[in-house]
Design a protein around this motif. Structure first.
Motif, PDB file in Angstrom:
ATOM      1  N   LYS A 131       0.882  -1.196  -0.111  1.00  7.04           N
ATOM      2  CA  LYS A 131       0.037  -0.089  -0.013  1.00  7.04           C
ATOM      3  C   LYS A 131       0.908   1.186   0.019  1.00  7.04           C
ATOM      4  CE  LYS A 131      -3.831  -2.031   2.052  1.00  7.04           C
ATOM      5  NZ  LYS A 131      -4.790  -1.996   3.494  1.00  7.04           N
ATOM      6  N   ARG A 132       2.079   1.222  -0.003  1.00  3.65           N
ATOM      7  CA  ARG A 132       3.055   2.244  -0.273  1.00  3.65           C
ATOM      8  C   ARG A 132       3.818   2.636  -1.385  1.00  3.65           C
ATOM      9  NH1 ARG A 132       6.474   0.135   4.493  1.00  3.65           N
ATOM     10  NH2 ARG A 132       4.760  -1.108   5.280  1.00  3.65           N
ATOM     11  N   GLN A 133       3.432   2.084  -2.471  1.00  7.13           N
ATOM     12  CA  GLN A 133       3.931   2.325  -3.667  1.00  7.13           C
ATOM     13  C   GLN A 133       3.749   3.719  -4.230  1.00  7.13           C
ATOM     14  OE1 GLN A 133       6.041  -0.420  -4.635  1.00  7.13           O
ATOM     15  NE2 GLN A 133       5.092  -1.078  -2.585  1.00  7.13           N
ATOM     16  N   ASN A 134       4.679   4.240  -4.613  1.00  4.49           N
ATOM     17  CA  ASN A 134       4.696   5.945  -4.969  1.00  4.49           C
ATOM     18  C   ASN A 134       4.437   5.975  -6.578  1.00  4.49           C
ATOM     19  OD1 ASN A 134       5.244   7.169  -2.652  1.00  4.49           O
ATOM     20  ND2 ASN A 134       7.294   6.360  -2.611  1.00  4.49           N
ATOM     21  N   LEU A 135       5.086   4.768  -7.156  1.00  6.67           N
ATOM     22  CA  LEU A 135       4.824   4.861  -8.784  1.00  6.67           C
ATOM     23  C   LEU A 135       4.690   3.503  -9.036  1.00  6.67           C
ATOM     24  CD1 LEU A 135       5.075   6.323 -11.562  1.00  6.67           C
ATOM     25  CD2 LEU A 135       7.564   5.650 -11.287  1.00  6.67           C
ATOM     26  N   ILE A 136       3.652   3.396 -10.118  1.00  2.80           N
ATOM     27  CA  ILE A 136       3.223   2.045 -10.859  1.00  2.80           C
ATOM     28  C   ILE A 136       3.049   2.493 -12.004  1.00  2.80           C
ATOM     29  CG2 ILE A 136       1.486   0.324 -11.298  1.00  2.80           C
ATOM     30  CD1 ILE A 136       0.696   0.488  -8.313  1.00  2.80           C
ATOM     31  N   VAL A 137       4.003   1.545 -12.984  1.00  3.87           N
ATOM     32  CA  VAL A 137       4.148   1.733 -14.507  1.00  3.87           C
ATOM     33  C   VAL A 137       3.386   0.631 -15.124  1.00  3.87           C
ATOM     34  CG1 VAL A 137       5.466   2.235 -16.393  1.00  3.87           C
ATOM     35  CG2 VAL A 137       5.836   3.641 -14.512  1.00  3.87           C
ATOM     36  N   ALA A 166       0.388   4.426  -2.422  1.00  2.00           N
ATOM     37  CA  ALA A 166       0.619   5.578  -1.527  1.00  2.00           C
ATOM     38  C   ALA A 166      -0.152   6.817  -1.725  1.00  2.00           C
ATOM     39  CB  ALA A 166       1.770   6.062  -0.986  1.00  2.00           C
ATOM     40  N   LYS A 167      -0.715   7.529  -0.898  1.00  3.59           N
ATOM     41  CA  LYS A 167      -1.548   8.918  -1.122  1.00  3.59           C
ATOM     42  C   LYS A 167      -0.353   9.644  -2.114  1.00  3.59           C
ATOM     43  CE  LYS A 167      -4.535   8.821   2.800  1.00  3.59           C
ATOM     44  NZ  LYS A 167      -5.389   9.461   3.889  1.00  3.59           N
ATOM     45  N   GLY A 168      -0.880  10.318  -3.032  1.00  4.88           N
ATOM     46  CA  GLY A 168      -0.081  11.189  -3.953  1.00  4.88           C
ATOM     47  C   GLY A 168       0.928  10.455  -4.843  1.00  4.88           C
ATOM     48  N   GLY A 169       0.519   8.720  -4.715  1.00  4.26           N
ATOM     49  CA  GLY A 169       1.220   7.964  -5.658  1.00  4.26           C
ATOM     50  C   GLY A 169       0.697   8.054  -7.254  1.00  4.26           C
ATOM     51  N   MET A 170       1.600   7.923  -8.024  1.00  2.84           N
ATOM     52  CA  MET A 170       1.183   7.997  -9.463  1.00  2.84           C
ATOM     53  C   MET A 170       1.051   6.670 -10.207  1.00  2.84           C
ATOM     54  SD  MET A 170       3.892  11.062 -10.164  1.00  2.84           S
ATOM     55  CE  MET A 170       5.134  10.290  -9.414  1.00  2.84           C
ATOM     56  N   LEU A 171       0.274   6.678 -11.208  1.00  2.00           N
ATOM     57  CA  LEU A 171      -0.149   5.534 -12.056  1.00  2.00           C
ATOM     58  C   LEU A 171       0.172   5.984 -13.539  1.00  2.00           C
ATOM     59  CD1 LEU A 171      -0.841   2.428 -13.114  1.00  2.00           C
ATOM     60  CD2 LEU A 171      -3.252   3.365 -12.848  1.00  2.00           C
ATOM     61  N   PHE A 172       1.072   5.364 -14.290  1.00  2.00           N
ATOM     62  CA  PHE A 172       1.198   5.632 -15.546  1.00  2.00           C
ATOM     63  C   PHE A 172       0.852   4.340 -16.416  1.00  2.00           C
ATOM     64  CE2 PHE A 172       3.987   8.826 -13.986  1.00  2.00           C
ATOM     65  CZ  PHE A 172       3.826   9.925 -14.703  1.00  2.00           C
ATOM     66  N   ILE A 173      -0.166   4.616 -17.440  1.00  2.00           N
ATOM     67  CA  ILE A 173      -0.894   3.407 -18.302  1.00  2.00           C
ATOM     68  C   ILE A 173      -0.411   3.881 -19.655  1.00  2.00           C
ATOM     69  CG2 ILE A 173      -2.189   2.616 -16.600  1.00  2.00           C
ATOM     70  CD1 ILE A 173      -4.429   3.934 -18.517  1.00  2.00           C
ATOM     71  N   TYR A 233      -2.059   9.145 -17.212  1.00  2.00           N
ATOM     72  CA  TYR A 233      -1.330   9.631 -15.818  1.00  2.00           C
ATOM     73  C   TYR A 233      -2.402   9.892 -14.867  1.00  2.00           C
ATOM     74  CZ  TYR A 233       1.143  12.880 -12.875  1.00  2.00           C
ATOM     75  OH  TYR A 233       2.056  13.427 -11.798  1.00  2.00           O
ATOM     76  N   TYR A 234      -2.583   9.167 -13.963  1.00  2.00           N
ATOM     77  CA  TYR A 234      -3.312   9.283 -13.030  1.00  2.00           C
ATOM     78  C   TYR A 234      -2.734   9.271 -11.492  1.00  2.00           C
ATOM     79  CZ  TYR A 234      -6.538   7.520 -16.398  1.00  2.00           C
ATOM     80  OH  TYR A 234      -7.201   7.327 -17.654  1.00  2.00           O
ATOM     81  N   VAL A 235      -3.389  10.068 -10.654  1.00  2.00           N
ATOM     82  CA  VAL A 235      -2.921   9.967  -9.120  1.00  2.00           C
ATOM     83  C   VAL A 235      -3.807   9.914  -8.093  1.00  2.00           C
ATOM     84  CG1 VAL A 235      -1.977  11.833  -7.478  1.00  2.00           C
ATOM     85  CG2 VAL A 235      -1.308  11.974  -9.929  1.00  2.00           C
ATOM     86  N   LYS A 236      -3.290   9.201  -6.872  1.00  2.00           N
ATOM     87  CA  LYS A 236      -4.231   8.819  -5.747  1.00  2.00           C
ATOM     88  C   LYS A 236      -4.313  10.054  -5.114  1.00  2.00           C
ATOM     89  CE  LYS A 236      -4.999   5.583  -2.269  1.00  2.00           C
ATOM     90  NZ  LYS A 236      -4.448   4.208  -1.620  1.00  2.00           N
ATOM     91  N   PRO A 237      -5.199  10.719  -4.556  1.00  2.00           N
ATOM     92  CA  PRO A 237      -5.259  11.938  -4.109  1.00  2.00           C
ATOM     93  C   PRO A 237      -4.677  11.701  -2.699  1.00  2.00           C
ATOM     94  CG  PRO A 237      -7.351  11.470  -4.812  1.00  2.00           C
ATOM     95  CD  PRO A 237      -6.563  10.426  -5.034  1.00  2.00           C
ATOM     96  N   MET A 238      -4.203  13.114  -2.019  1.00  2.00           N
ATOM     97  CA  MET A 238      -3.379  12.977  -0.659  1.00  2.00           C
ATOM     98  C   MET A 238      -4.548  12.955   0.307  1.00  2.00           C
ATOM     99  SD  MET A 238      -0.366  13.312  -1.279  1.00  2.00           S
ATOM    100  CE  MET A 238       0.687  14.008   0.112  1.00  2.00           C
TER     101      MET A 238
END
Length: 70
Positions: free
Chosen positions: A6-12, A37-44, A65-70
């Motif tokens: 649950k603490r990943q900052n980036l997923i590609v 993690a909150k503020g974490g980014m997902l790139f697809i 590009y998507y972000v999990k809100p803080m």
């Protein structure tokens, strides 16, 4: 999911999910969201998009590009 997942900052994940069913994509995107993690980014991939990103909880910054809100 365990705490470490649950603490990943980036997923590609680029150009993989185009081969999945819509139901499988939805499940993967939800697991990605839970893993970030909150503020974490997902790139697809540019050919992929999350149709229900708001329902899942993502903020969309661009089509790939998507972000999990803080």
């Amino acid at each position: 999911l365990g705490d470490v997942y649950k603490r990943q900052n980036l997923i590609v994940c680029r150009n993989v999910l185009i081969y999945f069913t819509e139901e499988a994509k939805d499940e993967v995107f939800r697991k990605y969201y839970q893993s970030l993690a909150k503020g974490g980014m997902l790139f697809i991939g540019s050919t992929e998009q999350i149709m229900n990103y708001r329902e899942i909880g993502f903020d969309r910054k661009s089509s790939f590009y998507y972000v999990k809100p803080m």
